[in-house]
Design a protein around this motif. Sequence first.
Motif, short mmCIF file in Angstrom:
data_model
loop_
_atom_site.label_atom_id
_atom_site.label_comp_id
_atom_site.label_asym_id
_atom_site.label_seq_id
_atom_site.Cartn_x
_atom_site.Cartn_y
_atom_site.Cartn_z
N LEU A 92 31.44 41.70 47.47
CA LEU A 92 32.75 41.24 47.57
C LEU A 92 33.29 40.64 46.30
O LEU A 92 32.52 39.55 45.77
CB LEU A 92 32.69 39.99 48.84
CG LEU A 92 34.12 39.19 48.93
CD1 LEU A 92 35.22 40.14 49.33
CD2 LEU A 92 33.65 37.98 49.67
N VAL A 93 34.22 40.85 45.73
CA VAL A 93 34.57 40.25 44.35
C VAL A 93 36.11 39.61 44.71
O VAL A 93 36.98 40.01 45.26
CB VAL A 93 35.05 41.54 43.30
CG1 VAL A 93 35.33 40.66 42.26
CG2 VAL A 93 33.81 42.63 43.41
N HIS A 94 35.83 38.27 44.45
CA HIS A 94 37.14 37.47 45.11
C HIS A 94 37.42 36.51 43.87
O HIS A 94 36.70 36.17 43.04
CB HIS A 94 36.51 36.50 46.02
CG HIS A 94 37.67 35.88 46.81
ND1 HIS A 94 38.79 34.98 46.60
CD2 HIS A 94 38.15 35.97 48.25
CE1 HIS A 94 39.41 34.43 47.41
NE2 HIS A 94 39.31 35.16 48.47
N ASN A 95 38.88 36.33 43.69
CA ASN A 95 39.47 35.85 42.57
C ASN A 95 39.15 34.31 42.27
O ASN A 95 38.87 33.75 41.28
CB ASN A 95 40.97 35.71 42.50
CG ASN A 95 41.44 34.96 43.92
OD1 ASN A 95 40.90 34.91 44.78
ND2 ASN A 95 42.76 34.33 43.73
N VAL A 96 38.55 33.79 43.30
CA VAL A 96 37.95 32.36 43.63
C VAL A 96 36.67 32.31 42.78
O VAL A 96 36.48 31.52 41.73
CB VAL A 96 37.94 31.88 45.04
CG1 VAL A 96 37.41 30.21 44.70
CG2 VAL A 96 39.40 31.53 45.58
N SER A 97 35.88 33.24 43.17
CA SER A 97 34.49 33.42 42.53
C SER A 97 34.58 33.57 40.98
O SER A 97 33.96 33.15 40.29
CB SER A 97 33.52 34.31 43.50
OG SER A 97 33.60 34.06 44.53
N VAL A 98 35.53 34.56 40.88
CA VAL A 98 35.49 34.88 39.24
C VAL A 98 35.99 33.77 38.51
O VAL A 98 35.81 33.49 37.31
CB VAL A 98 36.66 36.04 39.17
CG1 VAL A 98 36.85 36.57 37.63
CG2 VAL A 98 35.94 37.26 40.09
N MET A 99 37.00 32.91 38.83
CA MET A 99 37.42 31.81 38.32
C MET A 99 36.31 30.87 38.23
O MET A 99 36.35 30.08 37.02
CB MET A 99 38.69 31.23 39.19
CG MET A 99 39.99 31.82 38.90
SD MET A 99 41.50 30.96 39.51
CE MET A 99 40.85 30.79 41.42
N HIS A 100 35.61 30.57 39.38
CA HIS A 100 34.59 29.41 39.01
C HIS A 100 33.17 29.85 38.53
O HIS A 100 32.39 28.90 38.14
CB HIS A 100 34.39 28.71 40.47
CG HIS A 100 35.63 28.06 40.85
ND1 HIS A 100 36.42 28.73 41.38
CD2 HIS A 100 35.94 26.69 40.42
CE1 HIS A 100 37.58 27.64 41.77
NE2 HIS A 100 37.30 26.44 41.26
N LYS A 101 33.01 31.19 38.45
CA LYS A 101 31.77 31.61 38.18
C LYS A 101 31.74 32.80 37.22
O LYS A 101 33.07 33.33 36.90
CB LYS A 101 30.92 32.33 39.22
CG LYS A 101 30.41 31.42 40.50
CD LYS A 101 29.90 32.11 41.67
CE LYS A 101 29.58 30.97 42.71
NZ LYS A 101 29.00 31.67 43.77
N SER A 102 30.90 32.95 36.35
CA SER A 102 31.01 33.86 35.19
C SER A 102 30.55 35.39 35.65
O SER A 102 29.93 35.48 36.35
CB SER A 102 30.07 33.41 34.03
OG SER A 102 30.04 34.46 33.05
N LEU A 103 31.31 36.20 34.94
CA LEU A 103 30.69 37.79 35.11
C LEU A 103 29.69 38.21 34.01
O LEU A 103 29.52 39.28 33.99
CB LEU A 103 32.06 38.69 35.03
CG LEU A 103 33.05 38.63 36.26
CD1 LEU A 103 34.29 39.36 35.75
CD2 LEU A 103 32.45 39.00 37.34
N ASP A 104 29.30 37.11 33.22
CA ASP A 104 28.24 37.60 32.21
C ASP A 104 26.96 38.04 32.66
O ASP A 104 26.14 38.79 32.06
CB ASP A 104 28.19 36.43 31.09
CG ASP A 104 29.72 36.17 30.43
OD1 ASP A 104 30.43 36.92 30.28
OD2 ASP A 104 29.76 34.84 30.09
N ASN A 105 26.35 37.71 33.93
CA ASN A 105 25.20 37.79 34.36
C ASN A 105 25.21 39.10 35.20
O ASN A 105 24.25 39.36 35.68
CB ASN A 105 24.69 36.57 35.11
CG ASN A 105 24.60 35.37 34.24
OD1 ASN A 105 24.13 35.66 32.98
ND2 ASN A 105 24.84 34.16 34.80
N MET A 106 26.46 39.63 35.55
CA MET A 106 26.40 40.94 36.06
C MET A 106 25.71 42.04 35.86
O MET A 106 25.48 41.88 34.36
CB MET A 106 27.69 41.46 36.58
CG MET A 106 28.59 41.90 35.38
SD MET A 106 30.24 42.50 35.88
CE MET A 106 30.92 43.01 33.90
N PRO A 107 25.40 42.92 36.60
CA PRO A 107 24.20 44.19 36.06
C PRO A 107 25.04 44.97 35.08
O PRO A 107 26.53 45.31 35.17
CB PRO A 107 23.97 44.86 37.47
CG PRO A 107 24.26 43.88 38.45
CD PRO A 107 25.26 42.88 38.02
#
Length: 558
Positions: free
Chosen positions: A343-358
């Motif tokens: 689940l890709v949610h705009n709230v998560s993307v705003m508060h968490k970083s995408l730098d650690n994704m695979p």
Amino acid sequence: MLLFLSVPQPRPPGARTRAGAARVARWRRQRLRLQQLRRLRGLLRGLRGRPRTGSLRRGRMALCGQAAGAASLPSELIVHIFSFLSASDRLRASASCSHWRECLFYPALWPQLRICLRVSPSEQPRLEFLMRKCGWFVRELRVEFAAENYLSGGGGPGDGGRVDTRTGGEEVEALQLSTRWLEVLRTYLELVLCVLVSIRNNRNLQKFSLFGDISVLQQQGSLSNTYLSKVDPDGKKIKQIQQLFEEILSNSRQLKWLSCGFMLEIVTPTSLSSLSNSIANTMEHLSLLDNNIPGNSTLITAVELEQFVNLRSLALDFCDFTAEMARVLTDNNHVPLQRLSLLVHNVSVMHKSLDNMPNDEHWKALSRKSTSLRVYIMAFDIKSEDMLKILKPSIPLERIHFDSYITCVSGAIVDLISRQYDKFLTHFILMNDVIDTSGFPDLSDNRNEDPLVLLAWRCTKLSLLAVHGYTVWAHNLIAIARLRGSDLKVLEVTEESIDFDQGELADQDVDPVHNLIEQVSLGLGQPWHAIMDIESLSVFTEPNRHFYREMQSFSEDI
């Protein structure tokens, strides 16, 4: 002196010879069949309630007791009869008498229980009765909560986070709506407590699934602390719910499926520590979907994931699925993962970083570990630049669902998906909840070919396509139907999304709408009509519920 005399038993005539012995055997079999027929005839007469006359019949009646009817059947036989009936037929049959009603909730009749509840006070007595009867023995429990006014189309704390510009009399209406939602939230907490209390000591639970309507719980994309503080000012109920959930996990002895989505902080970052090592090692499905976790904290860490060595399907927030988790899932001591829902949610993307994704190498390693791995992604209002970072070429993407009310999906993203995932993609859903229906975005602007047509041409396994809120030209829709033919099982396009060329409208001899329906139906090999009422399209009205149910079936289809 004692004499023991052996008195020979009388034999049937002709028993001394071999032929006579054969006749005796046939005579005994006939007598046994006759006795069985007499017993069956007596049972049938008893069920019909026919009166019996004569001393012999009265004697047989006395052996069966005073009652001779359906109520006199043993409980085991009634339960066996109930096992062939549907749930609704069992309820109707149990109304015949008190004895049958007692047999209704026999554990063998209810191995699984699936409940869809409106968050309404009228549901609470029914839920309490049902869970009191079945909560202690049910093996598979699936509960879905939905707000009553959300189902009927009313607004709520989570109606998209739009700005409130109401004044005057509308403010009074907004206040009444706020009071109504407070009551909904209060009832929701009581219903959740009822479910958890009833199964806290159930050691036979194998599948446990909970879904909470996100519109009840969220405002402007995050949990409304204002509403929650009014309903539960000291936080006792929330803490009690979290403790009960952890108690259920610690008491479980056979749990293999755990799924929890949008359930108002029922799952905390410490919840999974309540599971014993033996249960964690045998768990086959794990779903933890909650984008309300603050900061960088997650519901499960890579270290905890190492215990789930038998995991075959996993569903998480995309920002929680890190490169380290991907590495853990490729270890030799883990069974191959077959289903991954993100689940890709705009709230998560705003508060968490995408730098650690695979990265792409991690996805290649996962695909090598399990050649049958398939991925399901749902994106809530994600910007195109973020989607370009997320969509790695080596993801074995089988299903993707876009839902937005602010940020529209670009034609470049659709084109990228059709090029990168042409070997795997089967489901493509594109929803846009725009307010002004006169200005739907056109994906084919400044392009020689429409991206949706290219998607249908490249993705040969495409079986479902649903579009709303984007312009779909009639001739392109006909091309999609002809390209995929009968392999495209579901083609759902709303009527307001379909547009016609001026040339088609100018032709007086042909009705463009009738021609579109005829040509698309001919291409698909089945009758087709555009979606007239958008409210009937559950993927649009209830996107979270649709995603959760699809994720469940996606994970079960292994």
